[in-house]
Scaffold this active site. Structure first.
Site, PDB file in Angstrom:
ATOM      1  CE  LYS A   1      -6.285  44.012  42.857  1.00  0.00           C
ATOM      2  NZ  LYS A   1      -6.981  45.236  43.295  1.00  0.00           N
ATOM      3  CB  THR A   2      -7.244  42.700  33.483  1.00  0.00           C
ATOM      4  OG1 THR A   2      -8.460  42.639  34.225  1.00  0.00           O
ATOM      5  CG2 THR A   2      -7.254  41.627  32.433  1.00  0.00           C
TER       6      THR A   2
END
Ligand SMILES: [Zn+2]
Lengths: 309, 350
Positions: free
Chosen positions: B106-107
C-alpha cells in the site's frame, strides 16, 4: 484525562463515556491539541513525511469546529517556515526534508488561514510548482517524478490560491484530466487507472477551479458518487469496497461541486461518521472501533459540515 | 527488520561519519525514546545526504531505513540516485524490491521506485507475472493495478519495443497476449472485483487495438456474451453491469438492444422458465440468484427513459418508485430526482 487514566482496579470506570450521537467537538479539539505532544512515539517519527499535512488537517478541523485558536499561531507559522526548502523553492513536510507538492499546498493553505501569506516568496513557489508539470500535463509530486492526479490538483489549487493560474498551461492540464476519464464517469490517478472517489474529488476539484466542468459527465458521475453509499450509511471509494469515513469528504465534496449532495442519505451518513468517533480519547477513525487519526478526524468533521451546510 | 545488526554508531566502517541528530524537537522536555535503531539510521542518513555521498554503504543504509519506514520518500529518492551514481545492478535491485514490495503493497514509493527501475531495465514481461503474484495477496490493490496499466501502456504501445538503436528488445504481441486470460482468472476468483472489470475495459477498449482485435464487431459480440454470462452468475454485481453500460456507450449502441436479456433479472424468479435452452445471447439468472436485481431494474428504467414515449416514462417512474421505496432505499433521494427529472422532460416535450 484519557492520557492519565489506565485501567481501574475495580473494573468500573468513574468517568462516563459520552454517547456518540452528537459531534464530540471538545474531545476532538483536545485530541488534536495532544497530537504534537507525543513526540516520543515511534509513530510520530514514522509519519514525519506527512507532518505539515497533518498540521493542515488538524488546524482545518479546528477551524471547522470554530476553534482555530486551539493551536498556537506563531508556533504554527514558525514550523511552516522551517519546512521551507530553499534549494527547491517549495515546502517540505518536515524541516530538513525535500520540497514536495503535497506539503507545499498544505503550507500555502495554513498560511492563508493564518493570514500570513506575506511570509513566502510567491514567485519562487509558483516557479517550483510549474517546474513539476510533466509533458503529458499531469504533475509530479517532486523532482523524483511520481505522477498522480493528486499532484495535479495540488498544483492547480495552490496556483489558484496564489492568484497565478494564468501562468499555467491550462489546455495541457485539462487534456490530461480528459484522458483520465473512465467509462463509469469517474476519474483515476493516472491515465488508464480505475475510478476512485478520492481521485474523482481531485480531478473534479481541479476542473472546477479551471472553469472546465464541461469535461465532466455530471449525470453519470453524480450517479456513480451516489452509488458509493452503502446500506449502513457509510461511503466507499470504489464498488465492492468497505466504507470509510474519509470518503465522506472525497465523495461529498465532489458532489458539492456537482451540486448533488442532496442525493445522499444525510441522516444515515452522519450517524455513520459519528459512530466512528472515539468517545474516550477523541478523534475519528476510518470506521467504528478502529484507532482514530488526524486525517480521518478532519474528513469526518468536514463531511459532517458539508451535510449541515 | 535487521535486529541482529549493530547500530551504525557502533560500526567501524561508519566511524568517519558524524551523525546529524534530528534538530526539530517540539517539546524538549519529553524524552526521546522512539526506536533507537530508527533514530540511529536516520541520523546517519541525514549526515550522508549533507555530505552528498553516494556509495554502496549508502545502499545498505537506505535499505535499512526503507525496511523500517517504507514511506520515507527522501530515503527512496536518495537510494535511486545512489543506484544510478554507483552503476549498481538494477536487476539485483528489482529482485530485492520483489521482496520489499510484497510487504508494503500500500506504499506509493514501492511502486514508483519499480517504475523507475523498469523504465531503465525495459523488461516488462516478467513484471506481468510478478504483478499477478502480488495481486494474489491483495486482489484490489489500486497501486498494483495502475502499475500494470502503466506497464502495458508504456511498453505495449506501437513501436515501444524498439530501442534507441532500432533493435527489438521484447515481443510486443507477447506482452498483451495473456491479458484477457489474466483478467478472466481474476474474475473467476472474484467476479465482483471492480479493478478486474476496469482492467478488462482498459485492455479491450481503452488502450489501442491490437492484432486479432481489429474486427470490432466481433470483439463487441464477444464482450457482450462475456459480461452477460457473468451477470447471469451474479445478477447483483454492479461492476459487471457497469461494464455492460460501458461497452454499449463506447460503441454507441442503444441500451434497448439488450432489453430481452435484462428483463428476466427485473422480476422475481419465474419458476416455470426452462433452463434447458441455452441462449448465449440471453443467459437467464442463475439458480438461487437474489431477484429482482437492483442494477437490472435500474437498467430497464434507463432503457424506458431512452425510448421516451409517455407510457415508457410512466413505466420507468414505476420502477424508480420501487427502487426508492423498496429495493434501494438508501438512494431514495436519487431515485426521486430521476422521477422529477423525467416528469420535467415529459412536460417540456409536450
Ligand atoms: Zn480512510
Amino acid at each position: 484525562m484519557a492520557l492519565t487514566s489506565t485501567t481501574s482496579p475495580q473494573g468500573s470506570s468513574s468517568k462516563e463515556i459520552p454517547s456518540t450521537d452528537t459531534l464530540l467537538a471538545d474531545l476532538h479539539v483536545q485530541y488534536i491539541q495532544n497530537l504534537g505532544k507525543s513526540t516520543s512515539d515511534l509513530t510520530y517519527h514514522l509519519t514525519a513525511h506527512l507532518r505539515l499535512n497533518a498540521i493542515y488537517w488538524g488546524y482545518t478541523a479546528l477551524r471547522i469546529m470554530g476553534r482555530g485558536d486551539a493551536l498556537d499561531r506563531d508556533e504554527m507559522i514558525d514550523f511552516v517556515m522551517r519546512c521551507w526548502d530553499d534549494a527547491e523553492g517549495g515546502f517540505a513536510a518536515h524541516p530538513g526534508h525535500d520540497a514536495h507538492l503535497l506539503s507545499t499546498l498544505s503550507a500555502i493553505q495554513i498560511l492563508i488561514m493564518q493570514d500570513a501569506l506575506d511570509r513566502i516568496d510567491v514567485e519562487r513557489v509558483v516557479k517550483f510548482i510549474l517546474s513539476l508539470q510533466a509533458p503529458s500535463g499531469v504533475f509530479m509530486g517532486d523532482k523524483w517524478g511520481e505522477e498522480d492526479t493528486r499532484f495535479l490538483y495540488c498544483a492547480v489549487s495552490a496556483l489558484s490560491l496564489l492568484s497565478s493560474l494564468h501562468l499555467l498551461d491550462q489546455e495541457r492540464t485539462v487534456q490530461y484530466l480528459i484522458d483520465c476519464k473512465n467509462y463509469d464517469g469517474g476519474f483515476g490517478s493516472v491515465i488508464g487507472a480505475e475510478s476512485h472517489a478520492a481521485r474523482v474529488f481531485v480531478c473534479v476539484g481541479a476542473l472546477a477551479i479551471l472553469g472546465r466542468m464541461d469535461v465532466v459527465d455530471e449525470e453519470t458521475l453524480g450517479w456513480w458518487l451516489a452509488e458509493r453509499q452503502l446500506p449502513n450509511g457509510g461511503l466507499n471509494g470504489r464498488p465492492e469496497k468497505l466504507e470509510d469515513v474519509c470518503y465522506s469528504f472525497w465523495v461529498l465534496s465532489a458532489m458539492a461541486i456537482l451540486k448533488k449532495v442532496g442525493w445522499i442519505d444525510e441522516k444515515k451518513l452522519v450517524a455513520f461518521i459519528l459512530s466512528a468517533q472515539d468517545p474516550e480519547g477523541g478523534g475519528i477513525a476510518d470506521r467504528p472501533g478502529d484507532m482514530p487519526d488526524v486525517f480521518h478526524t478532519l474528513f469526518g468533521v468536514a463531511g459532517e459540515w458539508i451535510l449541515c451546510f | 527488520m535487521s535486529e541482529t545488526k549493530p547500530l551504525y554508531s557502533k560500526r567501524p566502517e561508519w566511524s568517519d561519519v558524524v551523525p546529524v541528530e534530528q534538530y526539530e524537537i517540539v517539546n524538549p522536555v519529553a524524552p526521546i525514546f522512539y526506536s533507537e535503531q530508527y533514530k540511529d539510521a536516520t541520523n546517519y542518513f541525514r549526515a550522508i545526504t549533507k555530505m552528498g555521498e553516494k556509495s554502496p554503504r549508502v545502499l545498505e543504509l537506505t535499505e535499512s531505513i526503507i525496511r523500517q519506514n517504507p514511506a520515507h520518500y527522501t530515503a527512496w529518492q536518495y537510494r535511486y540516485e545512489t543506484l544510478c551514481a554507483t552503476n549498481a545492478s538494477l536487476a539485483d535491485e528489482l529482485k530485492l524490491m520483489d521482496e520489499i514490495a510484497i510487504k508494503h503493497l500500500k506504499t506509493y514509493q514501492v511502486w514508483h521506485h519499480r517504475r523507475l527501475l523498469l523504465t531503465t531495465l525495459r523488461k516488462p514481461k516478467p513484471e506481468l507475472e510478478f504483478i499477478k503474484k502480488v495481486l494474489h495477496e491483495d486482489t484490489k490493490n489500486y497501486h498494483t493495478w495502475s502499475y500494470r496499466q502503466w506497464l502495458l501502456a508504456h511498453f505495449g504501445a506501437d513501436g515501444a519495443s524498439i530501442n534507441k538503436d532500432g533493435e527489438e528488445e521484447y515481443d510486443l504481441a507477447d506482452l498483451w497476449e495473456g491479458e484477457l486470460d489474466f483478467v478472466d482468472s481474476m474474475l473467476n476468483q472474484d467476479v465482483r472485483n471492480n479493478s478486474a472489470w476496469h482492467h478488462r475495459f482498459f485492455v479491450v477498449w481503452g488502450c489501442g487495438i491490437r492484432e486479432g482485435e481489429q474486427d470490432r464487431e466481433r470483439v463487441f459480440k464477444r464482450e457482450l456474451i462475456y459480461v452477460k454470462q457473468n451477470i447471469s452468475l451474479a445478477p447483483n454485481n454492479p461492476s459487471a453491469w457497469n461494464y455492460l453500460r460501458g461497452i454499449l456507450k463506447s460503441t454507441k449502441t442503444p441500451l434497448s438492444s439488450v432489453s430481452t436479456f435484462v428483463l428476466p433479472y427485473t422480476r422475481p424468479r419465474d419458476p416455470t422458465a426452462s433452463r434447458d435452452i441455452v441462449d448465449l445471447e440471453n443467459p437467464p439468472p442463475s439458480e438461487g440468484a437474489d431477484l429482482p436485481s437492483v442494477q437490472a431494474v435500474e437498467f430497464l428504467a434507463d432503457i424506458l427513459e431512452e425510448k421516451g414515449s409517455e407510457s415508457d416514462i410512466n413505466q420507468a417512474v414505476e420502477l424508480w418508485k420501487s427502487l426508492a421505496t423498496e429495493l434501494d432505499t438508501i438512494r431514495r433521494k436519487y431515485w426521486e430526482h430521476r422521477i422529477r427529472d423525467a416528469h420535467l422532460k415529459l412536460k417540456a416535450s409536450k
